[in-house]
Design a protein around this motif. Structure first.
Motif, PDB file in Angstrom:
ATOM      1  N   ARG A   1      -9.285   1.367   9.365  1.00  0.00           N
ATOM      2  CA  ARG A   1      -9.612   0.057   9.061  1.00  0.00           C
ATOM      3  C   ARG A   1     -11.178   0.000   8.188  1.00  0.00           C
ATOM      4  NH1 ARG A   1      -7.119  -4.174  10.582  1.00  0.00           N
ATOM      5  NH2 ARG A   1      -5.756  -4.050  12.551  1.00  0.00           N
ATOM      6  N   CYS A   2     -11.115  -0.641   7.059  1.00  0.00           N
ATOM      7  CA  CYS A   2     -12.363  -0.771   6.307  1.00  0.00           C
ATOM      8  C   CYS A   2     -13.523  -1.334   7.067  1.00  0.00           C
ATOM      9  CB  CYS A   2     -11.958  -1.584   5.208  1.00  0.00           C
ATOM     10  SG  CYS A   2     -13.242  -1.950   4.121  1.00  0.00           S
TER      11      CYS A   2
ATOM     12  N   VAL B   1       0.771  -1.095  -0.061  1.00  0.00           N
ATOM     13  CA  VAL B   1       0.098  -0.066  -0.015  1.00  0.00           C
ATOM     14  C   VAL B   1       0.827   1.197  -0.069  1.00  0.00           C
ATOM     15  CG1 VAL B   1      -1.885   1.347   1.186  1.00  0.00           C
ATOM     16  CG2 VAL B   1      -2.061  -1.153   1.094  1.00  0.00           C
TER      17      VAL B   1
ATOM     18  N   GLU C   1      -9.534  -4.204   6.170  1.00  0.00           N
ATOM     19  CA  GLU C   1      -8.238  -4.168   5.892  1.00  0.00           C
ATOM     20  C   GLU C   1      -7.888  -2.772   6.273  1.00  0.00           C
ATOM     21  OE1 GLU C   1      -6.857  -6.623   4.412  1.00  0.00           O
ATOM     22  OE2 GLU C   1      -4.677  -5.423   4.026  1.00  0.00           O
TER      23      GLU C   1
ATOM     24  N   CYS D   1     -11.645   1.920   0.527  1.00  0.00           N
ATOM     25  CA  CYS D   1     -10.791   0.812   1.135  1.00  0.00           C
ATOM     26  C   CYS D   1      -9.760   0.507  -0.241  1.00  0.00           C
ATOM     27  CB  CYS D   1     -11.416  -0.609   1.334  1.00  0.00           C
ATOM     28  SG  CYS D   1     -10.491  -2.010   1.680  1.00  0.00           S
ATOM     29  N   TRP D   2      -8.548   0.171  -0.416  1.00  0.00           N
ATOM     30  CA  TRP D   2      -7.660   0.009  -1.388  1.00  0.00           C
ATOM     31  C   TRP D   2      -8.045  -1.424  -1.873  1.00  0.00           C
ATOM     32  CZ3 TRP D   2      -4.379  -4.055  -1.446  1.00  0.00           C
ATOM     33  CH2 TRP D   2      -4.096  -4.843  -0.213  1.00  0.00           C
ATOM     34  N   GLN D   3      -8.575  -2.226  -1.188  1.00  0.00           N
ATOM     35  CA  GLN D   3      -8.728  -3.785  -1.487  1.00  0.00           C
ATOM     36  C   GLN D   3     -10.178  -4.097  -1.992  1.00  0.00           C
ATOM     37  OE1 GLN D   3      -7.107  -7.422   0.617  1.00  0.00           O
ATOM     38  NE2 GLN D   3      -9.043  -7.328   1.636  1.00  0.00           N
TER      39      GLN D   3
ATOM     40  N   ASP E   1      -3.202   3.844  10.226  1.00  0.00           N
ATOM     41  CA  ASP E   1      -4.014   3.383   9.367  1.00  0.00           C
ATOM     42  C   ASP E   1      -5.434   3.494  10.007  1.00  0.00           C
ATOM     43  OD1 ASP E   1      -1.961   2.584   7.723  1.00  0.00           O
ATOM     44  OD2 ASP E   1      -1.714   0.510   8.282  1.00  0.00           O
TER      45      ASP E   1
ATOM     46  N   PHE F   1      -6.700   7.744   2.423  1.00  0.00           N
ATOM     47  CA  PHE F   1      -7.448   6.900   1.491  1.00  0.00           C
ATOM     48  C   PHE F   1      -9.095   6.979   2.301  1.00  0.00           C
ATOM     49  CE2 PHE F   1      -5.033   3.334  -0.606  1.00  0.00           C
ATOM     50  CZ  PHE F   1      -4.087   4.209  -0.937  1.00  0.00           C
TER      51      PHE F   1
ATOM     52  N   VAL G   1     -13.986   3.610   4.329  1.00  0.00           N
ATOM     53  CA  VAL G   1     -13.162   3.309   5.579  1.00  0.00           C
ATOM     54  C   VAL G   1     -13.452   4.363   6.575  1.00  0.00           C
ATOM     55  CG1 VAL G   1     -10.758   3.852   6.139  1.00  0.00           C
ATOM     56  CG2 VAL G   1     -11.204   2.982   3.880  1.00  0.00           C
TER      57      VAL G   1
ATOM     58  N   ASN H   1      -6.102   0.651   5.924  1.00  0.00           N
ATOM     59  CA  ASN H   1      -5.767   1.608   4.898  1.00  0.00           C
ATOM     60  C   ASN H   1      -5.057   2.752   5.443  1.00  0.00           C
ATOM     61  OD1 ASN H   1      -7.574   0.832   2.152  1.00  0.00           O
ATOM     62  ND2 ASN H   1      -8.610  -0.082   4.060  1.00  0.00           N
TER      63      ASN H   1
END
Ligand SMILES: [Zn+2]
Length: 107
Positions: free
Chosen positions: A79-80, A11, A85, A94-96, A77, A91, A101, A87
């Motif tokens: 969390r989503c 990431v 996940e 979520c990148w995933q 970070d 962001f 987020v 992030n």
């Protein structure tokens, strides 16, 4: 093709590559797959690396990399809400999985 940065995870590497692209600097990520997309193989000491495609872009990339590096540890970070996940704080989704987020509750 010079290496400008060794990322803590994929990431991190992708974020820097995106910023470099935003500055008109072509960058590539190496070792992206070796590190594992979920970071669960982090005990293996292979980190994603960001390389600048054109040697003449290195001087322009350096301040961008330095700014990216300073930002890292100070931004916790988030969390989503969908998949859990972590992030980067910058962001909004979520990148995933692309989910929402949650904003950081304590900084
Ligand atoms: Zn997610």
């Amino acid at each position: 093709m010079p290496r400008v940065y060794v990322a803590s995870d994929l990431v991190d590497a992708q974020l820097l590559a995106d910023v470099l692209h935003g500055h008109g600097i072509a960058a590539r990520i190496l070792n992206a797959h070796a590190a594992g997309a979920l970071g669960e193989l982090s005990f293996i000491d292979v980190r994603p690396e960001v390389w600048v495609s054109e040697p003449r872009d290195v001087a322009r990339a350096e301040p961008v990399v330095a700014a990216h590096d300073r930002r890292g540890p100070s931004a916790p970070d988030r969390r989503c809400a969908s998949c859990g996940e972590p992030n980067p704080a910058s962001f909004a989704s979520c990148w995933q999985c692309g989910g929402w987020v949650e904003p950081a509750e304590s900084a």
